[in-house]
Design a protein around this motif. Structure first.
Motif, mmCIF file in Angstrom:
data_model
loop_
_atom_site.group_PDB
_atom_site.id
_atom_site.type_symbol
_atom_site.label_atom_id
_atom_site.label_comp_id
_atom_site.label_asym_id
_atom_site.label_seq_id
_atom_site.Cartn_x
_atom_site.Cartn_y
_atom_site.Cartn_z
ATOM 1 N N LEU A 16 0.739 -1.330 0.100
ATOM 2 C CA LEU A 16 -0.046 -0.348 -0.025
ATOM 3 C C LEU A 16 1.190 1.178 -0.060
ATOM 4 O O LEU A 16 0.513 2.272 -0.685
ATOM 5 C CB LEU A 16 -0.822 0.210 1.292
ATOM 6 C CG LEU A 16 -2.267 -0.821 1.141
ATOM 7 C CD1 LEU A 16 -3.011 -0.720 2.398
ATOM 8 C CD2 LEU A 16 -2.924 -0.086 -0.074
ATOM 9 N N ALA A 17 1.943 1.268 0.817
ATOM 10 C CA ALA A 17 2.694 2.441 0.897
ATOM 11 C C ALA A 17 3.494 2.697 -0.462
ATOM 12 O O ALA A 17 3.738 3.926 -0.815
ATOM 13 C CB ALA A 17 3.846 2.089 1.876
ATOM 14 N N PHE A 18 3.739 1.588 -1.102
ATOM 15 C CA PHE A 18 4.332 1.935 -2.625
ATOM 16 C C PHE A 18 3.403 2.748 -3.490
ATOM 17 O O PHE A 18 3.727 3.469 -4.117
ATOM 18 C CB PHE A 18 4.783 0.379 -3.193
ATOM 19 C CG PHE A 18 5.494 0.407 -4.594
ATOM 20 C CD1 PHE A 18 6.839 0.259 -4.477
ATOM 21 C CD2 PHE A 18 4.538 0.956 -5.484
ATOM 22 C CE1 PHE A 18 7.497 0.617 -5.806
ATOM 23 C CE2 PHE A 18 5.523 1.067 -6.930
ATOM 24 C CZ PHE A 18 6.667 0.769 -6.852
ATOM 25 N N GLN A 19 1.899 2.129 -3.370
ATOM 26 C CA GLN A 19 1.112 2.992 -4.199
ATOM 27 C C GLN A 19 0.654 4.345 -3.856
ATOM 28 O O GLN A 19 0.556 5.091 -4.670
ATOM 29 C CB GLN A 19 -0.167 2.153 -4.529
ATOM 30 C CG GLN A 19 -1.104 2.258 -5.622
ATOM 31 C CD GLN A 19 -0.594 2.588 -6.828
ATOM 32 O OE1 GLN A 19 0.099 1.605 -7.450
ATOM 33 N NE2 GLN A 19 -0.354 3.872 -7.514
ATOM 34 N N ILE A 20 0.815 4.381 -2.665
ATOM 35 C CA ILE A 20 0.331 5.877 -1.993
ATOM 36 C C ILE A 20 1.579 7.025 -2.595
ATOM 37 O O ILE A 20 1.313 8.007 -2.914
ATOM 38 C CB ILE A 20 0.372 5.623 -0.584
ATOM 39 C CG1 ILE A 20 -0.787 5.117 -0.092
ATOM 40 C CG2 ILE A 20 0.226 7.171 0.093
ATOM 41 C CD1 ILE A 20 -0.819 4.716 1.525
ATOM 42 N N ARG A 21 2.813 6.171 -2.376
ATOM 43 C CA ARG A 21 4.095 7.064 -2.722
ATOM 44 C C ARG A 21 3.965 7.323 -4.288
ATOM 45 O O ARG A 21 4.265 8.455 -4.682
ATOM 46 C CB ARG A 21 5.157 6.410 -2.490
ATOM 47 C CG ARG A 21 6.653 7.339 -2.831
ATOM 48 C CD ARG A 21 6.336 8.408 -1.951
ATOM 49 N NE ARG A 21 7.635 9.281 -2.274
ATOM 50 C CZ ARG A 21 7.712 10.675 -2.139
ATOM 51 N NH1 ARG A 21 6.466 11.281 -1.382
ATOM 52 N NH2 ARG A 21 8.886 11.271 -2.374
ATOM 53 N N ASP A 22 3.456 6.369 -5.077
ATOM 54 C CA ASP A 22 3.200 6.701 -6.599
ATOM 55 C C ASP A 22 2.167 7.777 -6.857
ATOM 56 O O ASP A 22 2.420 8.563 -7.621
ATOM 57 C CB ASP A 22 2.763 5.516 -7.244
ATOM 58 C CG ASP A 22 3.875 4.627 -7.918
ATOM 59 O OD1 ASP A 22 4.970 5.182 -7.869
ATOM 60 O OD2 ASP A 22 3.566 3.692 -8.705
ATOM 61 N N ASP A 23 1.007 7.709 -5.958
ATOM 62 C CA ASP A 23 -0.009 8.794 -6.231
ATOM 63 C C ASP A 23 0.525 10.026 -5.732
ATOM 64 O O ASP A 23 0.046 10.964 -6.488
ATOM 65 C CB ASP A 23 -1.175 8.320 -5.378
ATOM 66 C CG ASP A 23 -1.912 7.104 -5.797
ATOM 67 O OD1 ASP A 23 -1.563 6.662 -6.902
ATOM 68 O OD2 ASP A 23 -3.052 6.716 -5.058
ATOM 69 N N ILE A 24 1.417 10.136 -4.781
ATOM 70 C CA ILE A 24 2.149 11.423 -4.503
ATOM 71 C C ILE A 24 2.777 12.146 -5.384
ATOM 72 O O ILE A 24 2.771 12.988 -5.980
ATOM 73 C CB ILE A 24 2.666 11.274 -2.834
ATOM 74 C CG1 ILE A 24 1.702 11.069 -1.938
ATOM 75 C CG2 ILE A 24 3.479 12.603 -2.870
ATOM 76 C CD1 ILE A 24 2.058 10.465 -0.412
ATOM 77 N N GLU A 65 3.364 15.500 -7.433
ATOM 78 C CA GLU A 65 4.699 16.319 -6.926
ATOM 79 C C GLU A 65 5.928 16.015 -7.477
ATOM 80 O O GLU A 65 6.837 16.598 -7.773
ATOM 81 C CB GLU A 65 4.703 15.959 -5.404
ATOM 82 C CG GLU A 65 3.712 16.626 -4.324
ATOM 83 C CD GLU A 65 4.137 16.587 -3.052
ATOM 84 O OE1 GLU A 65 3.471 17.139 -2.256
ATOM 85 O OE2 GLU A 65 5.088 15.793 -2.671
ATOM 86 N N GLY A 66 6.021 14.825 -8.366
ATOM 87 C CA GLY A 66 7.071 14.318 -8.992
ATOM 88 C C GLY A 66 7.326 15.389 -10.335
ATOM 89 O O GLY A 66 6.656 16.074 -10.853
ATOM 90 N N THR A 67 8.439 14.874 -10.982
ATOM 91 C CA THR A 67 8.773 15.604 -12.309
ATOM 92 C C THR A 67 8.945 14.316 -13.286
ATOM 93 O O THR A 67 9.222 13.241 -12.779
ATOM 94 C CB THR A 67 10.082 16.489 -12.325
ATOM 95 O OG1 THR A 67 11.113 15.556 -12.029
ATOM 96 C CG2 THR A 67 9.953 17.394 -11.365
ATOM 97 N N GLU A 84 10.312 6.825 0.981
ATOM 98 C CA GLU A 84 10.988 8.238 0.610
ATOM 99 C C GLU A 84 11.581 8.067 -0.795
ATOM 100 O O GLU A 84 11.950 9.534 -1.194
ATOM 101 C CB GLU A 84 12.361 7.973 1.516
ATOM 102 C CG GLU A 84 12.063 8.099 2.759
ATOM 103 C CD GLU A 84 13.136 7.771 3.769
ATOM 104 O OE1 GLU A 84 14.344 7.523 3.343
ATOM 105 O OE2 GLU A 84 13.024 7.559 5.125
ATOM 106 N N ARG A 85 11.248 7.293 -1.842
ATOM 107 C CA ARG A 85 11.879 7.491 -2.966
ATOM 108 C C ARG A 85 11.251 8.401 -3.780
ATOM 109 O O ARG A 85 10.003 8.997 -3.480
ATOM 110 C CB ARG A 85 11.506 6.121 -4.005
ATOM 111 C CG ARG A 85 9.981 5.896 -4.090
ATOM 112 C CD ARG A 85 9.896 4.412 -4.474
ATOM 113 N NE ARG A 85 8.270 4.121 -4.458
ATOM 114 C CZ ARG A 85 7.468 4.374 -5.496
ATOM 115 N NH1 ARG A 85 7.942 4.725 -6.666
ATOM 116 N NH2 ARG A 85 6.188 3.990 -5.451
ATOM 117 N N THR A 86 11.874 8.910 -4.788
ATOM 118 C CA THR A 86 11.557 10.170 -5.615
ATOM 119 C C THR A 86 11.299 9.762 -7.403
ATOM 120 O O THR A 86 11.092 10.456 -7.988
ATOM 121 C CB THR A 86 12.551 11.047 -5.768
ATOM 122 O OG1 THR A 86 13.660 10.927 -6.113
ATOM 123 C CG2 THR A 86 12.737 11.765 -4.276
ATOM 124 N N THR A 87 11.542 8.514 -7.458
ATOM 125 C CA THR A 87 11.128 7.743 -8.826
ATOM 126 C C THR A 87 10.284 6.670 -8.652
ATOM 127 O O THR A 87 10.031 6.067 -7.564
ATOM 128 C CB THR A 87 12.666 7.057 -9.486
ATOM 129 O OG1 THR A 87 12.953 6.116 -8.450
ATOM 130 C CG2 THR A 87 13.843 8.277 -9.474
#
Length: 293
Positions: free
Chosen positions: A214-222, A226-228, A290-293
């Motif tokens: 779940l954390a992986f997908q939440i981070r993907d959604d974020i 917010e990503g580039t 914490e990943r940005t990619t």
């Protein structure tokens, strides 16, 4: 905690050439091998296979023991991305920072490359000499379940059906636990099986896997907000343009980040009850959050 990026780099020196060699040795048309290898070579985060190897090492096993299964897992993941990017599905032109498979090889070849990776994954496990026949059968069953209609494929279908309408939080969690979480969970559960975890440990590792899935997908959604494009290797804002429900859209960005922190804590708590040091698995949980990619 372990320096997880260094760990992945070290294991990649063994994993990457082994993965690509599995395709090179195939007696198949050059065109299909090139298409399969193209998407595999694109790299990506390799979280799934590396997580499997990390669970093995947590149980004192050599990472090499899980290479065939780790490669099969990455092939399944890569096939799903090739098919996801097709015009009939997400219609994406960029994946992992390069043109998508169908943009380079054409739709027909891309479909066959995905089919090839999917089917070859099971052949790879079945022909492995690193495991007992009982374990091979169980691993094949586990991966088929994780990737099929009760797992990733079912999650993808629910995701497509959920476009252009506001989903409830349980509906969104169902999608992500299946579309993304089941293959991540397989990484952990396969490592537990091969590593020799007992029933109590396996249950705790399953909880850990659900939280990081779940954390992986939440981070993907974020990151989609917010990503580039340079960081994540694909177009940003695709969820909004496809009118998909996401954790930020349902919970607000602050709520999504709070939910992300809750899932990380749940993963840590499961590992704390494991009864053995698991610094690699702790670091993987942190990397996912914490990943940005």
């Amino acid at each position: 905690m372990t320096n997880i990026k260094r760990y992945i780099e070290e294991k990649s020196f063994v994993f990457e050439p082994y993965l690509l060699e599995r395709v090179e040795i195939l007696e198949a048309p050059v065109s299909i091998k090139e298409s399969m290898a193209y998407s595999l070579k694109a790299g990506g985060k390799r979280i799934r296979p590396m997580l499997l190897l990390a669970v093995l090492e947590t149980y004192g096993q050599k990472a090499e023991k899980g290479l065939d299964v780790a490669c099969a897992l990455e092939m399944i993941h890569t096939y799903s991305l090739i098919h996801d990017d097709l015009p009939a599905m997400d219609d994406d032109a960029l994946r992992r920072g390069q043109p998508t498979n169908h943009k380079v090889f054409g739709e027909a070849t891309a479909i066959l490359a995905g089919d090839g990776l999917l089917t070859y994954a099971f052949e790879l496990i079945a022909s492995s000499t690193a495991h007992s026949p009982e374990h091979l059968i169980k691993l094949i069953q586990m991966l088929a379940s994780a990737a099929g209609p009760e797992g990733m494929v079912g999650g993808q279908m629910a995701d497509m059906e959920g476009e252009k309408r506001m989903l409830s939080l349980p509906e969104l969690e169902y999608i992500h636990l299946h579309k993304t979480g089941r293959l991540l969970a397989f990484s952990v559960m396969a490592g537990a099986l091969i590593g020799g975890a007992d029933k109590r440990e396996t249950a705790l590792l399953e909880k850990y896997a659900q939280h990081i899935g779940l954390a992986f997908q939440i981070r993907d959604d974020i990151l989609d907000v917010e990503g580039t494009e340079e960081e994540i290797g694909k177009r940003v804002g695709s969820d909004e343009s496809n009118e998909k429900s996401t954790y930020p859209s349902l919970l607000s960005m602050a709520g999504a980040k709070e939910k992300l922190a809750e899932e990380l804590k749940g993963a840590y708590d499961a590992l704390a009850s494991l009864g053995r040091p698991a610094p690699l698995l702790e670091s993987f949980a942190s990397l996912i959050v914490e990943r940005t990619t």
